[in-house]
Design a protein around this motif. Structure first.
Motif, PDB file in Angstrom:
ATOM      1  N   GLU B 460       0.848  -1.194   0.000  1.00 21.76           N
ATOM      2  CA  GLU B 460       0.000   0.000   0.000  1.00 21.76           C
ATOM      3  C   GLU B 460       0.879   1.237   0.000  1.00 21.76           C
ATOM      4  O   GLU B 460       1.800   1.338   0.807  1.00 21.76           O
ATOM      5  CB  GLU B 460      -0.844   0.048   1.272  1.00 21.76           C
ATOM      6  CG  GLU B 460      -2.048  -0.829   1.191  1.00 21.76           C
ATOM      7  CD  GLU B 460      -2.736  -0.972   2.529  1.00 21.76           C
ATOM      8  OE1 GLU B 460      -2.317  -0.320   3.497  1.00 21.76           O
ATOM      9  OE2 GLU B 460      -3.683  -1.749   2.580  1.00 21.76           O
ATOM     10  N   PRO B 464      -1.556  11.527  -1.560  1.00 24.88           N
ATOM     11  CA  PRO B 464      -2.344  12.523  -0.806  1.00 24.88           C
ATOM     12  C   PRO B 464      -3.844  12.374  -1.018  1.00 24.88           C
ATOM     13  O   PRO B 464      -4.632  12.819  -0.188  1.00 24.88           O
ATOM     14  CB  PRO B 464      -1.862  13.869  -1.353  1.00 24.88           C
ATOM     15  CG  PRO B 464      -0.663  13.608  -2.170  1.00 24.88           C
ATOM     16  CD  PRO B 464      -0.575  12.142  -2.457  1.00 24.88           C
ATOM     17  N   LEU B 467      -5.125   5.801  -0.998  1.00 24.52           N
ATOM     18  CA  LEU B 467      -4.091   4.769  -1.027  1.00 24.52           C
ATOM     19  C   LEU B 467      -3.992   4.154  -2.410  1.00 24.52           C
ATOM     20  O   LEU B 467      -4.995   3.988  -3.102  1.00 24.52           O
ATOM     21  CB  LEU B 467      -4.429   3.674  -0.020  1.00 24.52           C
ATOM     22  CG  LEU B 467      -4.405   4.086   1.452  1.00 24.52           C
ATOM     23  CD1 LEU B 467      -4.803   2.913   2.329  1.00 24.52           C
ATOM     24  CD2 LEU B 467      -3.031   4.602   1.843  1.00 24.52           C
ATOM     25  N   PRO B 528      11.081  17.730  -1.505  1.00 23.91           N
ATOM     26  CA  PRO B 528      11.084  18.706  -0.407  1.00 23.91           C
ATOM     27  C   PRO B 528      12.309  18.555   0.498  1.00 23.91           C
ATOM     28  O   PRO B 528      12.769  17.446   0.763  1.00 23.91           O
ATOM     29  CB  PRO B 528       9.812  18.371   0.388  1.00 23.91           C
ATOM     30  CG  PRO B 528       8.974  17.545  -0.512  1.00 23.91           C
ATOM     31  CD  PRO B 528       9.894  16.846  -1.446  1.00 23.91           C
ATOM     32  N   ASN B 530      12.248  18.839   3.567  1.00 28.15           N
ATOM     33  CA  ASN B 530      11.835  18.056   4.740  1.00 28.15           C
ATOM     34  C   ASN B 530      12.189  16.580   4.577  1.00 28.15           C
ATOM     35  O   ASN B 530      12.468  15.894   5.559  1.00 28.15           O
ATOM     36  CB  ASN B 530      10.325  18.193   4.967  1.00 28.15           C
ATOM     37  CG  ASN B 530       9.908  19.628   5.266  1.00 28.15           C
ATOM     38  OD1 ASN B 530      10.704  20.393   5.813  1.00 28.15           O
ATOM     39  ND2 ASN B 530       8.692  19.989   4.901  1.00 28.15           N
ATOM     40  N   TYR B 531      12.139  16.094   3.338  1.00 30.16           N
ATOM     41  CA  TYR B 531      12.515  14.695   3.084  1.00 30.16           C
ATOM     42  C   TYR B 531      13.966  14.458   3.488  1.00 30.16           C
ATOM     43  O   TYR B 531      14.290  13.441   4.117  1.00 30.16           O
ATOM     44  CB  TYR B 531      12.306  14.358   1.606  1.00 30.16           C
ATOM     45  CG  TYR B 531      12.918  13.026   1.208  1.00 30.16           C
ATOM     46  CD1 TYR B 531      12.270  11.832   1.492  1.00 30.16           C
ATOM     47  CD2 TYR B 531      14.158  12.969   0.563  1.00 30.16           C
ATOM     48  CE1 TYR B 531      12.842  10.608   1.152  1.00 30.16           C
ATOM     49  CE2 TYR B 531      14.730  11.758   0.213  1.00 30.16           C
ATOM     50  CZ  TYR B 531      14.069  10.583   0.509  1.00 30.16           C
ATOM     51  OH  TYR B 531      14.628   9.374   0.175  1.00 30.16           O
ATOM     52  N   ASP B 533      15.814  16.247   5.593  1.00 23.36           N
ATOM     53  CA  ASP B 533      15.971  16.333   7.050  1.00 23.36           C
ATOM     54  C   ASP B 533      15.644  14.984   7.689  1.00 23.36           C
ATOM     55  O   ASP B 533      16.338  14.515   8.592  1.00 23.36           O
ATOM     56  CB  ASP B 533      15.035  17.408   7.631  1.00 23.36           C
ATOM     57  CG  ASP B 533      15.427  18.817   7.183  1.00 23.36           C
ATOM     58  OD1 ASP B 533      16.560  18.985   6.676  1.00 23.36           O
ATOM     59  OD2 ASP B 533      14.602  19.733   7.330  1.00 23.36           O
ATOM     60  N   ASP B 534      14.572  14.376   7.207  1.00 22.26           N
ATOM     61  CA  ASP B 534      14.173  13.088   7.764  1.00 22.26           C
ATOM     62  C   ASP B 534      15.185  11.994   7.408  1.00 22.26           C
ATOM     63  O   ASP B 534      15.490  11.123   8.230  1.00 22.26           O
ATOM     64  CB  ASP B 534      12.780  12.722   7.247  1.00 22.26           C
ATOM     65  CG  ASP B 534      12.312  11.378   7.769  1.00 22.26           C
ATOM     66  OD1 ASP B 534      12.228  11.233   9.006  1.00 22.26           O
ATOM     67  OD2 ASP B 534      12.060  10.471   6.968  1.00 22.26           O
ATOM     68  N   GLU B 536      18.325  12.350   7.039  1.00 22.04           N
ATOM     69  CA  GLU B 536      19.458  12.498   7.958  1.00 22.04           C
ATOM     70  C   GLU B 536      19.127  11.940   9.341  1.00 22.04           C
ATOM     71  O   GLU B 536      20.003  11.401  10.031  1.00 22.04           O
ATOM     72  CB  GLU B 536      19.878  13.976   8.064  1.00 22.04           C
ATOM     73  CG  GLU B 536      20.528  14.471   6.792  1.00 22.04           C
ATOM     74  CD  GLU B 536      20.938  15.938   6.853  1.00 22.04           C
ATOM     75  OE1 GLU B 536      21.194  16.448   7.960  1.00 22.04           O
ATOM     76  OE2 GLU B 536      20.992  16.564   5.781  1.00 22.04           O
ATOM     77  N   ALA B 537      17.868  12.084   9.739  1.00 20.24           N
ATOM     78  CA  ALA B 537      17.462  11.529  11.036  1.00 20.24           C
ATOM     79  C   ALA B 537      17.502  10.002  11.001  1.00 20.24           C
ATOM     80  O   ALA B 537      17.900   9.361  11.966  1.00 20.24           O
ATOM     81  CB  ALA B 537      16.062  12.012  11.409  1.00 20.24           C
ATOM     82  N   HIS B 539      19.146   7.916   8.667  1.00 22.87           N
ATOM     83  CA  HIS B 539      20.382   7.254   8.227  1.00 22.87           C
ATOM     84  C   HIS B 539      21.551   8.211   8.398  1.00 22.87           C
ATOM     85  O   HIS B 539      21.455   9.380   8.042  1.00 22.87           O
ATOM     86  CB  HIS B 539      20.299   6.860   6.749  1.00 22.87           C
ATOM     87  CG  HIS B 539      19.203   5.910   6.437  1.00 22.87           C
ATOM     88  ND1 HIS B 539      19.191   4.608   6.898  1.00 22.87           N
ATOM     89  CD2 HIS B 539      18.061   6.058   5.715  1.00 22.87           C
ATOM     90  CE1 HIS B 539      18.093   4.001   6.465  1.00 22.87           C
ATOM     91  NE2 HIS B 539      17.391   4.858   5.748  1.00 22.87           N
ATOM     92  N   ASP B 540      22.641   7.677   8.888  1.00 24.24           N
ATOM     93  CA  ASP B 540      23.850   8.489   8.987  1.00 24.24           C
ATOM     94  C   ASP B 540      24.746   8.116   7.810  1.00 24.24           C
ATOM     95  O   ASP B 540      25.531   7.175   7.883  1.00 24.24           O
ATOM     96  CB  ASP B 540      24.536   8.219  10.326  1.00 24.24           C
ATOM     97  CG  ASP B 540      25.713   9.167  10.532  1.00 24.24           C
ATOM     98  OD1 ASP B 540      25.992   9.974   9.607  1.00 24.24           O
ATOM     99  OD2 ASP B 540      26.327   9.105  11.604  1.00 24.24           O
ATOM    100  N   PRO B 595       5.412   7.754  -1.503  1.00 21.25           N
ATOM    101  CA  PRO B 595       4.479   8.796  -1.043  1.00 21.25           C
ATOM    102  C   PRO B 595       5.029  10.212  -1.238  1.00 21.25           C
ATOM    103  O   PRO B 595       4.262  11.140  -1.520  1.00 21.25           O
ATOM    104  CB  PRO B 595       4.295   8.480   0.454  1.00 21.25           C
ATOM    105  CG  PRO B 595       4.558   7.004   0.553  1.00 21.25           C
ATOM    106  CD  PRO B 595       5.654   6.739  -0.450  1.00 21.25           C
ATOM    107  N   ILE B 596       6.345  10.375  -1.093  1.00 27.19           N
ATOM    108  CA  ILE B 596       6.946  11.685  -1.332  1.00 27.19           C
ATOM    109  C   ILE B 596       6.771  12.071  -2.807  1.00 27.19           C
ATOM    110  O   ILE B 596       6.312  13.163  -3.142  1.00 27.19           O
ATOM    111  CB  ILE B 596       8.448  11.654  -0.984  1.00 27.19           C
ATOM    112  CG1 ILE B 596       8.667  11.239   0.479  1.00 27.19           C
ATOM    113  CG2 ILE B 596       9.110  12.998  -1.322  1.00 27.19           C
ATOM    114  CD1 ILE B 596       8.264  12.262   1.491  1.00 27.19           C
ATOM    115  N   ALA B 599       3.115  12.900  -3.584  1.00 26.37           N
ATOM    116  CA  ALA B 599       2.695  14.201  -3.045  1.00 26.37           C
ATOM    117  C   ALA B 599       3.244  15.329  -3.904  1.00 26.37           C
ATOM    118  O   ALA B 599       2.542  16.307  -4.193  1.00 26.37           O
ATOM    119  CB  ALA B 599       3.159  14.346  -1.597  1.00 26.37           C
TER     120      ALA B 599
END
Lengths: 611, 611
Positions: B460, B464, B467, B528, B530-531, B533-534, B536-537, B539-540, B595-596, B599
């Motif tokens: 799935e 936006p 599904l 975006p 924001n993608y 930033d996430d 980096e959160a 995966h290092d 999904p990114i 959107a």
């Protein structure tokens, strides 16, 4: 109480969701992380936009798979958390939802989970952020709210509390009374969702079938009562994952959501529920009968012949509008050739409901966000108190021919038409409305909350081109009944469209009514002989009665309370008539016969003609 | 073996179902009672119509709630049965399905059930009718096939046998090996249905989600093997209740059904399976790679610039058709301005598959009812071996530049175009096709049975506006991969339509490819911030690598086998390109990033522009 909703509950991009949420009157919002990740807006822009719209950002969510893991993974999880804290500072969000872990890395060790959550809360505190820990119903080791609360209690950190979610609590059958054991200051957040009673995997149930309070089967008023009795004074926040809402118009869904919260607060207010300030909308004004059904039609020719055969008489005309009033005993039909829908008709465009207090009924509807219709009328005419139902049908609140109120019937002047011979019709028994696919849950909540009707069970009806879902809403005494129908899944482009509506007329002698209709020619739906063969197999009603049913094209049903005879006319435009006779206390609508009707209505004309 | 299908499996009125069933090549049919009841055709007419179509009526079904009841109810049930026997004589049906009772009237008494069924068989025998007793998985007391068989054995009547239904057996997790204990002459009928693995109420699962063999998760070949080893020589009959099939075109569903039975017989034939004669279609010819992707487009202007930037060179033109060949290493794209779809394009209209045996591949497809495309070509041109996939995409079977076979590339004559500087693209990694809503199960069976591809899990993806369901099919070595996507439920009229298709090009150096694309201007989808930033959160990957990904608009995924980098171009018409690089043995398609992408693709242009 403050009202909030998670962005995941609505369709479309994040910016549009925020607008829709604000316009529906919410105070705050939960930002669902995926909505933010896929947005071109920076967190600061989202923060600004929410502030401009008057929305507080109540929660950022979810943060997953954190606690009770081996040290290496803990370090990576804390690193991940620090990134999210930085993001939340930019966003201006000070509360983070942490779901109980579903990861295979997590171990069943409450002390370790508490230790890790304490560590996380410590880090969060440095950013002024509070952690709301929630048990997912499918959490790997922590899957009920009492367990999550024990861990929070053990961790004992001022920046750590619990988040309660009605779905996760009620889907597992947990006893919500235990909520009252939690101190209010440790309930950091309350998420609300209803769900229909389905026996299925709880994760799938949660992801696809949640709905707004009052649209499913959970006792949310009871649950909220327990929460409020702790002294909780935070927001009521909706978090609904629903396949249909994901596709529906966001503005419409947001209004539906707000309506559900207002109705929920009203229910909670009826029981002792702590000190919270609860919305109390004006009381519902339950209708007491049908005043009329209005058909928009391009001309009266198609319908006036049928109405005459049905025993109606044209009793009046409107002096300023092209509207005729047809009546028989307590059944009244308006034919309107001048409405916006007339050209595309015949269609059922409006319903008049008898009510003890028309103005009060409108106030009630308005408080629940129903669109109130403009009251354009001549000065001497009776007031038009009306709102739009979810499918666009206009609902007029009427006091017909009562001394205490102007009557809409006074607006109609007598027409010296032929007085038809009455055919036994006494009243409108029910109306059936086809709901647009995305408005079904909204519709049943609308009729329940706005009009105070009671929804029946949802039924499945087999149509040759797919299943229909049908749900009746009615007053407890059955004087107002409506059947709401919807195609079960999206219609196939190749299948015939079926936005049929109908008016079911109650007859005191349906055999007489049927004889008149049969004598007048080809007006009725031709019920297959195979139906009558089966009826004889299922019920022994006596040779004579079986013969009458078959000859006249009457259908038969029974329930533990009585018997039901009914017939259908052919469809004109979107509309057909049903004539029904309830014998004894029959409560249903002949749903068992609906597949026969639908198949005949769908049959190609050459084949459906009675042989 | 004889092949049959229950009328309930298809959409529409009974007469149309019979026609569709006959045209798909079935030998017989189960008449589902409700289809008959709602039909205007008399039983004699249905009998005649089936005979004219060459269809035997194998079964009349169902007869419910008969056995193990108090005497008064037994009498009514026998009376009901006599009516049905009379009907069956008119219909020319000599076998009646009796389901185990679900009625509260039935008692848990096998001896009484056997006595009642013996009585029923006695009455049936007088009409030459045989009774096939089946355990419903939700029967009140009898809910598994061994229990039903014990009762049949106890009743010991020549006109009483059992009906086996794969859904009722496998949904309960019963061991089908027990089937071999039943003598063949007592297995009166065999009903087959597959179902996806769902954890839900078995009645709801059965009524809404059954599918054809090979479309779900049951081992039907194993079950049929057990049945055939008893010596059973009756028909294989499909009985599928499915919400989607109820709405789909009956002719199409009937062909899908027949394809599933042929493929099932083929699977059964691979193991020792009694003496039954099993269909053995030509062996599948598994493709070994992509020969080309063809885009139908109104003009080449829109795409040739993009292809050039992607490093493709126009290497040839077709002498008689308005088709250009663009190539880079092993990746080939055709631009066709003269096809039926060109005006509405750009759209992905055809796919060339490398195959060891083009003619054999077509034979295989034809034996499985795939529409073979007409081979209109000039005498000197290479043969075109092609079939239509369920969504209408043309599949060409090719031998590109091999000495043993004419090559389609020889039809293209060199064009002295500029040789573009290659950008690292080496091959087509996969193509993604959007399936019409009603063809999703059909499509996964088609690619599995016709081409021998293996379906992955169904996923799935959050868009936006709803599904999406996505399922990849691929060769075991991954040289041919296709992603099949479909909107999860019917689309909302207000939501944007998304029949997007894409071609994913494999790059040996996606950073270089991305640099070229970025340098050429606004060609890529703006991912975006924001993608990142996430990312980096989560995966290092090191500062440098994160910076590169963000700068170039690359997306990142990993699985236990390796890493995946990818990017998307903006959409032109229905089509966009993806460029991918698989590092190590990464097996997926970057589904977590979908999904990114969705959107961003759905965002209003002003908002999606990269800031």
């Amino acid at each position: 109480m403050r009202k909030s909703i998670a962005t995941v509950s609505l369709s479309g991009p994040l910016a549009g969701k925020l607008t829709a949420i604000a316009e529906a009157g919410f105070d705050g919002v939960e930002i669902f992380e995926n909505d933010l990740l896929s947005s071109p807006l920076a967190p600061e822009e989202i923060r600004r936009r929410a502030a401009d719209l008057g929305l507080s950002i109540e929660l950022f969510q979810p943060f997953r798979d954190f606690e009770a893991v081996p040290p290496g993974i803990l370090a990576a999880n804390l690193r991940r958390a620090e990134h999210k804290f930085a993001l939340m500072e930019r966003l201006g969000a000070s509360r983070l939802l942490v779901c109980s872990s579903v990861s295979p890395d997590t171990v069943a060790d409450d002390a370790l989970a508490a230790e890790h959550l304490r560590l996380l809360a410590d880090r969060a505190a440095a950013h002024g952020i509070r952690i709301a820990y929630e048990a997912l119903a499918w959490g790997r080791h922590v899957d009920d709210f009492e367990h999550a609360w024990r861990i929070v209690e053990m961790a004992d950190h001022p920046y750590l509390g619990t988040c309660l979610d009605s779905f996760h609590i009620l889907s597992r059958g947990s006893d919500p009374r235990g909520i009252e054991e939690i101190p209010a200051e440790k309930i950091f957040f309350l998420q609300l969702a209803d769900a229909p009673p389905l026996t299925m995997d709880v994760l799938q149930w949660s992801r696809h079938y949640r709905c707004f309070p009052g649209q499913g089967g959970f006792d949310l008023a009871g649950l909220v009562g327990h929460v409020l009795r702790t002294g909780y004074a935070g927001p009521l926040s909706l978090e609904v994952f629903n396949d249909v809402f994901r596709q529906a118009d966001a503005g419409r869904t947001a209004r539906d959501a707000m309506r559900s919260l207002i109705a929920l607060e009203e229910s909670v207010a009826q029981s002792p529920a702590g000190a919270a300030e609860l919305t109390r909308p004006p009381r519902p004004v339950v209708p007491t009968g049908f005043a009329f059904a209005e058909l928009a039609t391009p001309d009266t020719g198609r319908l006036s012949g049928l109405l005459t055969t049905l025993g109606f008489t044209r009793t009046g005309g409107h002096p300023t509008k092209p509207v005729e009033l047809w009546a028989q005993d307590g059944a009244r039909i308006l034919l309107n050739t001048g409405s916006a829908q007339s050209a595309a008709g015949p269609a059922l465009s409006a319903i008049g409901l008898e009510t003890p207090d028309p103005a009060g009924a409108v106030e009630r509807a308005e408080s629940l966000l129903a669109p109130v219709l403009p009251r354009s009328r001549a000065p001497h005419e009776a007031p038009l108190d009306a709102v739009a139902a979810p499918d666009g049908t206009e609902l007029f609140f009427c006091r017909t021919a009562r001394p205490d109120h102007p009557s809409w019937t006074d607006d109609f002047t007598g027409v010296p038409g032929d007085l038809a011979e009455a055919a036994g019709i006494t009243h409108i028994d029910h109306v059936a409305l086809t709901q647009p696919w995305h408005y079904f849950d909204e519709a049943s909540l609308f009729y329940r909350s706005v009009l105070g009707l009671r929804p029946d069970e949802s039924l499945e009806l087999a149509d040759p081109y797919g299943l229909l879902r049908s749900r009746a809403v009615a007053t407890t005494d059955g004087t107002v009944r409506m059947a709401l129908n919807v195609a079960y899944v999206g219609a196939h482009p190749g299948a015939p469209d079926t936005p049929w509506q109908h008016v079911a007329l109650g007859s005191r002698d349906i055999v007489a009514t049927a004889r008149r209709l049969n004598a007048a020619g080809d007006l009725l739906l031709a019920i297959p002989d195979n139906y009558y063969d089966d009826l004889e197999a299922r019920h022994d009603l006596g040779v004579e009665r079986h013969r009458t049913l078959r000859e006249l094209g009457l259908l038969y049903d029974r329930d533990p309370y009585g018997e039901f005879l009914h017939l259908y006319t052919r469809t004109t435009g979107r509309v057909f008539f049903e004539v029904v006779q309830r014998i004894g206390g029959y409560r249903g609508y002949g749903a068992g016969n609906a597949p026969i009707r639908l198949a005949v209505q769908h049959a190609p004309p050459a084949v459906s003609a009675r042989s």
